[in-house]
Write a protein that holds these residues in place. Structure first.
Motif: not given
Length: 312
Positions: A26-27, A30, A265, A297-298, A301-302, A304-305
């Motif tokens: 996922y990273a 991104y 998260e 994955a979570v 995403t965290s 990245f956010n």
């Protein structure tokens, strides 16, 4: 830390098991500069003989599954290093780590996905038999392989009882090998096992495994009372020890079981440090590839956010 100029990345992922590689996938997507460092490629999954409960594969060798995930991760430009992180410190730019082989890396965010080490029996042949030769550390993962067979389950806690509740659907006979004088499971799990006690499940209290029998694969065990018990498979369910030393020194909060405490998260109490997989207890005793992948994955995403929208 050394005086060598460190490598700089957006996200450093510690651990190359399912959680770590899922986070890396996922990273990478991104487009974050990401590095994975793990000293045991594939984690617990790579030692699983056959995986039959991961979506997309009717049946696949655990190591082969992790190779496929690794290739997918490398396909999005993420580098994976085989090494062990031995130091972790907080710095102005985020965090800096040092590895056993002298690598030094700074990162804006750290995802701890280094898992938990399964407690072993510490007996000769254990390592060899664990390579798909009759010795296992996850009844949920490998119990279905023993349909119509005789197995032993070592342990007295909730993990061993839950494992037997699953295995009783497959195995013809289960020997519960308990060092103490009682099973210490959650009431609901013990109540599910009760109808099978004295039937498919025979509990041997005050019993320890002293020797693993067999040449090319496990054929049975020698017990502390001298009895030799023939078995088709042996499951060791005596708990696991999460790898938390690195983050504990920085003040990361642990839960009451000693795992890294995370929110929904996958964030810890320290901004920039996230955790995923078996190093957390987010799904309780249910520690599977599918949950590890989801947490990875979570976590990515965290991270990245957090980079896009830093918290005040």
């Amino acid at each position: 830390m050394s005086e060598i100029e460190p490598t700089q990345v957006d996200i450093l992922i510690v651990g190359s098991g399912m959680a770590g590689l899922s986070a890396a996938l996922y990273a990478g997507r991104y487009e974050l500069k990401t590095l994975v460092i793990g000293h045991e490629f594939g984690g617990a999954t790579s030692t699983a003989w056959t995986v039959e409960n991961y979506p997309g594969f009717k049946s696949i060798d655990g190591y082969d599954l992790m190779i496929k995930v690794k290739e997918q991760v490398e396909g999005v430009g993420v580098k994976i290093i085989s090494d062990k992180v031995v130091e972790l410190d907080k710095v102005a730019a985020g965090f800096v780590i040092a590895t056993e082989h002298g690598e030094e890396v700074t990162a804006r965010a750290i995802i701890m996905a280094n898992g938990a080490a399964r407690r072993k029996l510490g007996l000769p042949k254990e390592g060899e038999f664990a390579k798909g030769k009759g010795l296992h550390y996850c009844t949920t993962c490998d119990g279905p392989l023993y349909k119509g067979k005789t197995i032993g389950v070592v342990g007295s806690g909730d993990a061993s009882v839950k494992g037997m509740n699953l295995a009783v659907q497959y195995a013809e006979k289960i020997y519960s090998l308990v060092r103490g004088d009682k099973l210490k499971a959650e009431p609901i799990n013990y109540s599910r096992l009760e109808p099978h006690l004295g039937k498919e499940v025979e509990v041997l209290f005050k019993t320890e495994v002293k020797e693993l029998l067999g040449e090319d694969r496990l054929t049975g065990v020698k017990l502390s009372n001298g009895r030799e018990l023939p078995l088709d498979g042996l499951f060791v369910e005596i708990g696991a020890v999460p790898e938390v030393e690195l983050v504990q020194k920085l003040g990361v909060t642990l839960d009451k079981y000693g795992y890294i405490a995370v929110n929904n998260e996958m964030e810890t109490n320290i901004e920039g440090i996230l955790a995923a997989g078996d190093v957390t207890n987010f799904f309780g005793h249910f520690k599977q590839d599918i949950t590890a992948a989801a947490m990875g994955a979570v976590a990515a995403t965290s991270a990245f956010n957090l980079r896009q929208h830093p918290k005040p």
